[in-house]
Design a protein around this motif. Structure first.
Motif, PDB file in Angstrom:
ATOM      1  N   ASP A 198       0.836  -1.202   0.000  1.00  0.00           N
ATOM      2  CA  ASP A 198       0.000   0.000   0.000  1.00  0.00           C
ATOM      3  C   ASP A 198       0.875   1.258   0.000  1.00  0.00           C
ATOM      4  OD1 ASP A 198      -2.119  -1.716   0.137  1.00  0.00           O
ATOM      5  OD2 ASP A 198      -2.400  -1.494   2.300  1.00  0.00           O
ATOM      6  N   ILE A 199       0.481   2.236  -0.807  1.00  0.00           N
ATOM      7  CA  ILE A 199       1.309   3.418  -1.081  1.00  0.00           C
ATOM      8  C   ILE A 199       0.442   4.675  -1.053  1.00  0.00           C
ATOM      9  CG2 ILE A 199       2.781   4.552  -2.820  1.00  0.00           C
ATOM     10  CD1 ILE A 199       3.362   1.720  -3.948  1.00  0.00           C
ATOM     11  N   ILE A 200       1.004   5.761  -0.527  1.00  0.00           N
ATOM     12  CA  ILE A 200       0.415   7.085  -0.732  1.00  0.00           C
ATOM     13  C   ILE A 200       1.396   7.875  -1.588  1.00  0.00           C
ATOM     14  CG2 ILE A 200      -0.375   9.232   0.324  1.00  0.00           C
ATOM     15  CD1 ILE A 200      -1.152   7.677   2.820  1.00  0.00           C
ATOM     16  N   PHE A 223       5.850   4.691   1.250  1.00  0.00           N
ATOM     17  CA  PHE A 223       5.482   3.317   1.623  1.00  0.00           C
ATOM     18  C   PHE A 223       6.599   2.722   2.455  1.00  0.00           C
ATOM     19  CE2 PHE A 223       7.710   2.830  -2.426  1.00  0.00           C
ATOM     20  CZ  PHE A 223       8.539   1.744  -2.209  1.00  0.00           C
TER      21      PHE A 223
END
Lengths: 128, 128
Positions: A98-100, A118
């Protein structure tokens, strides 16, 4: 001021090109003087040649990588931040990370800066 | 380098204090020279007095506001970004607004900068 729809189109193209392993289409999303920091905390890759080298390094690590939206995207002026999941496949197993992402854009809607937040230790077998 | 656990504790305290309408505890999360940009694109509030004034302005708009984590938080060095949902209640109705926050921290783990990315037009009645 760049249009919000133009920024959204660039993000869509960026994710689609990455998932399709379309190196040329992915690089076309960036401005000539763009830089990326991926993940945040590592040295910036400055300019299209360095960004292309980053592509070549990372795409050798897995058989394919899907980028899947995780539901939240905010575009404000020349900036955007959004959630996504990278789903690399290696030897028949798919993993999830999961990444922003945070990006800024030029007047033409091309990416000027990209920072990927991340934690590599959160990479896990994909559950779906 | 600030410890990741210290940064996480500050974010937890920030969300808890905001939800509990504990103005003093919320302000204690910030460094003296902190600034906030909430939402991104509006003028920065610089210093604790300006941040306290921001609290007073925004808390007059609703009866209560819960900040609820939306599942993704990444802490890297002196930076963090995370998803959350603000849930203001007004006249018996609860609303929902999805936000991506970006923060930086000082050596003591206090917030030096905070930028809140959200689109006010996405405020909606809460579905749960």
């Amino acid at each position: 001021m760049v249009e919000q729809s133009t920024v959204n189109a660039t993000i869509d193209a960026y994710m689609a090109a990455y998932s399709a392993a379309d190196r040329a289409a992915w690089l076309a999303c960036f401005a000539d003087d763009a830089w990326i920091e991926d993940p945040v905390g590592t040295p910036r890759r400055e300019g299209l040649d360095a960004i292309a080298a980053f592509w070549d390094e990372t795409h050798g690590l897995s058989d394919s990588v899907e980028l899947r939206p995780l539901g939240l995207r905010v575009v404000i002026g020349h900036e955007a931040t959004f959630t996504m999941q990278a789903r690399p496949s290696m030897g028949g197993q798919t993993y999830a990370l999961d990444i922003i992402d945070h990006m800024t854009f030029d007047e033409a809607g091309r990416i000027r800066t990209m920072r990927a937040f991340f934690d590599p230790s959160t990479l896990r077998p994909a559950g779906d």
